[in-house]
Structures are given as structure tokens and as C-alpha cells.
Design an enzyme around this catalytic site. Structure first.
Site, mmCIF file in Angstrom:
data_model
loop_
_atom_site.group_PDB
_atom_site.id
_atom_site.type_symbol
_atom_site.label_atom_id
_atom_site.label_comp_id
_atom_site.label_asym_id
_atom_site.label_seq_id
_atom_site.Cartn_x
_atom_site.Cartn_y
_atom_site.Cartn_z
ATOM 1 N N ASP A 10 -0.096 -0.509 -3.888
ATOM 2 C CA ASP A 10 -0.635 -0.180 -2.480
ATOM 3 C C ASP A 10 -0.915 0.955 -1.760
ATOM 4 O OD1 ASP A 10 2.188 -0.072 -2.066
ATOM 5 O OD2 ASP A 10 2.526 -0.982 -0.256
ATOM 6 N N HIS A 240 10.379 7.602 -3.801
ATOM 7 C CA HIS A 240 10.112 5.567 -3.946
ATOM 8 C C HIS A 240 9.308 5.272 -5.268
ATOM 9 C CE1 HIS A 240 13.341 4.479 -0.717
ATOM 10 N NE2 HIS A 240 11.775 4.764 0.066
#
Ligand code: RIB
Ligand code: CA
Length: 314
Positions: A10, A240
Site C-alpha cells: 500500500d 517497518h
């Protein structure tokens, strides 16, 4: 031999760091990018994924996926983290990379069937497409090599609520389907990524020695640093999404605990991932008859960043 991977994403600033790394690293053969809503609406994340393929200079298919979660209403997009355009105002106006005619779940299923036992799925956004692919073709669970997820928080707080990490919070029902399936999952969540700090000095080096892509990442990261400083109170960013890839190429940089994982789907703890380490007893049924999840419980953060910069400045 490079690992054949399929990234479900995303994009997203840290997704951009991950994808440009995957396209550059000799350790990976990127079979495609599938897109999902999350850090921005689906049209924007798909546009951004195509832009990353242009920048990476290694063509691979891009297939668009879900615009909404499986069951719940879509959560608000995190513009304060990634900007309105998902890239901190740096998303290019034009893209060249073509968009596949297939949907993301169809592309995932077809790619896995064409490469039995060889593909590692790397979901770094909400798990909607992966769950949809499993629902459509449950046999893919037995055909993949593995699944390396950026998401979840086992023994630490969440980052969007005290309980939940963002990718799981965005679609808890999808995450529960993915953690229940009979395949080997690595859960690379906040337990590990909160031990991987990306500093402004690291990004300055990328801008100086990482060519055009290094300069793009440094410019986009301004938004990400701003969020971490102003809202989280940190002078570094949590790294992340790249960590889910580095857990594949550099497994020794992470500690793991074999566990089963369940996801809270309702109430104030929605999106919480609860991990039961394999040897532990549970008086309540439903924990032991599940797939094995390798939960990353820690990381050699300095080692992860050194490796990342080595690849990106080579
Ligand atoms: O919690 C971190 C995750 O949420 C990352 O995938 C990041 O891109 C954000 O969407
Ligand atoms: Ca992401």
C-alpha cells in the site's frame, strides 16, 4: 539463487523504501507487486506502485487489488504519516509501468500456481488481497514457500491503537484468515521493527550515495520523520516494511518464537494479534490446531540498517 517474491503493498513511504530495496537487491527476484488500500486510497497506492517500478528500473507486473476491507468499513487514511499522496508530496505525476488486467487475488493465485513451492509472499499492507486469494483458491497455502508479513504486535503495544498495529487494524478479519491458514508465516511486527531505527544521518547517506532513488526516498522521508518527531516524539523512524524483506535475506538479524497467532476482530482491542508460544499450555481450546507462525520477537536494528544502506548505495 534469488528468492522469488511477490509483494502485496500500500505504498506508503516505508513501502517505497522496501520495494526499491527489493528491486535492487541481488537476493530477490520480484515477480510482481499487488496493491491494496491502506496508506492511501487504492488508485493512489496503485499509481505509487507503478512509479516505484519505473524508478527501480527492473520491470515487473503491477496488479490492483482491494479498495476496502473484507467486512468492516474502511478506516481513515493516515495522511499525517504518509501525506495525502502516500509519498509525502513526492509522488510523480506520470507513470509508465503498465497496469495488469488481472485483479490482485487472481495474479497472486496464478503466480503461485505457476511456481509451486518457490514463491514467498511479502504482504506489507492490510491483508485483504491475501485473504481474498486464500478464499478463492485455498490450495495456494500448500503451494507457497512462505509468507513474510509486516504486521502485528505480540508483546508490545500497537501503533494505531494501544492494542493494534496498522496493517492488522485495517482489516482484522482478513488477518485472522491469513494467520489461520495452513502455511508457514513469519510475523514481522512491531516487536522487531521498533528495534530498527532509521535516522536522519542514514537518510542523508542515502541521498548522497544512493543515486536518484536515494534522493527520492530522502525527500519522501521528510514527511515520515515529521510524523515521528511531532506525533510519536522520536528523532528517528521505525523501519517497518523493509524489515519484512530483510527477515528473508538476512534471517540471522532477527530472533523468532514459534507460535500460533489469533486476531481480535471486534471491540476496543480490534486488530490485536495475540501470540501463544508453541510450548505454552492453553486451557482454552482453539490455539493449538492452527498453523505455525514464526513471530519475530526482536531485531539487530543496527545490522538491519547497515545491510540496507550497503545494498542501496552499492
Ligand atoms: O505499522 C506499519 C505499517 O503501517 C507499514 O506497513 C506502513 O506502511 C503502515 O501502513
Ligand atoms: Ca505498508
Amino acid at each position: 539463487m534469488p528468492e522469488k517474491i511477490l509483494i502485496d503493498t500500500d505504498p506508503g513511504i516505508d513501502d517505497a523504501f522496501a520495494i526499491l530495496y527489493a528491486l535492487k537487491s541481488p537476493d530477490f527476484d520480484v515477480l510482481g507487486l499487488t496493491t491494496v488500500y491502506g496508506n492511501a486510497r487504492i488508485e493512489q497506492t496503485t499509481h505509487n506502485a507503478r512509479a516505484l517500478v519505473d524508478m527501480g528500473g527492473k520491470p515487473c507486473p503491477v496488479a490492483q487489488g482491494a479498495a476496502d476491507p473484507l467486512v468492516i468499513e474502511r478506516r481513515a487514511f493516515p495522511a499525517m504519516v504518509h501525506g495525502e499522496d502516500g509519498f509525502g508530496g513526492c509522488s510523480p505525476a506520470q507513470v509508465q509501468a503498465p497496469l495488469s488486467a488481472q485483479s490482485a487475488p487472481d495474479f497472486i493465485i496464478e503466480t503461485i500456481r505457476a511456481n509451486p513451492g518457490d514463491v514467498t509472499l511479502v504482504p506489507i499492507g492490510p491483508l485483504t488481497n491475501i485473504a481474498a486469494a486464500l478464499q478463492q483458491a485455498p490450495e495456494i497455502a500448500g503451494l507457497v514457500k512462505g509468507v513474510s508479513i509486516m504486521g502485528g504486535a505480540a508483546n508490545v503495544n500497537g501503533n494505531v491503537t494501544p492494542a493494534a498495529e496498522a496493517n492488522i487494524y485495517d482489516d482484522p478479519e482478513a488477518a485472522e484468515i491469513v494467520f489461520a491458514a495452513p502455511w508457514t508465516v513469519t510475523m514481522l511486527g512491531l516487536d522487531a521493527t521498533h528495534q530498527v531505527p532509521l535516522t536522519r544521518d542514514n537518510v542523508a547517506r542515502l541521498a548522497e550515495e544512493g543515486g536518484a532513488n536515494g534522493r527520492f526516498l530522502a525527500a519522501a522521508a521528510e514527511q515520515y520523520f515529521g510524523f515521528h518527531t511531532d506525533v510519536v516524539g522520536l528523532d528517528f523512524c521505525h523501519f517497518h516494511d523493509p524489515s519484512a524483506l530483510i527477515a528473508i535475506s538476512q534471517p540471522a538479524l532477527f530472533t523468532r518464537q514459534q507460535s500460533s497467532v489469533r486476531v481480535v476482530c471486534e471491540g476496543f482491542a480490534a486488530g490485536k494479534t495475540i501470540a501463544k508460544p508453541l510450548p505454552r499450555f492453553s486451557a482454552q481450546p482453539g490455539w493449538d490446531q492452527r498453523a505455525m507462525v514464526e513471530v519475530c520477537t526482536g531485531a539487530n536494528g543496527a545490522g538491519v540498517i547497515v545491510h540496507y544502506l550497503e545494498v542501496m548505495t552499492a
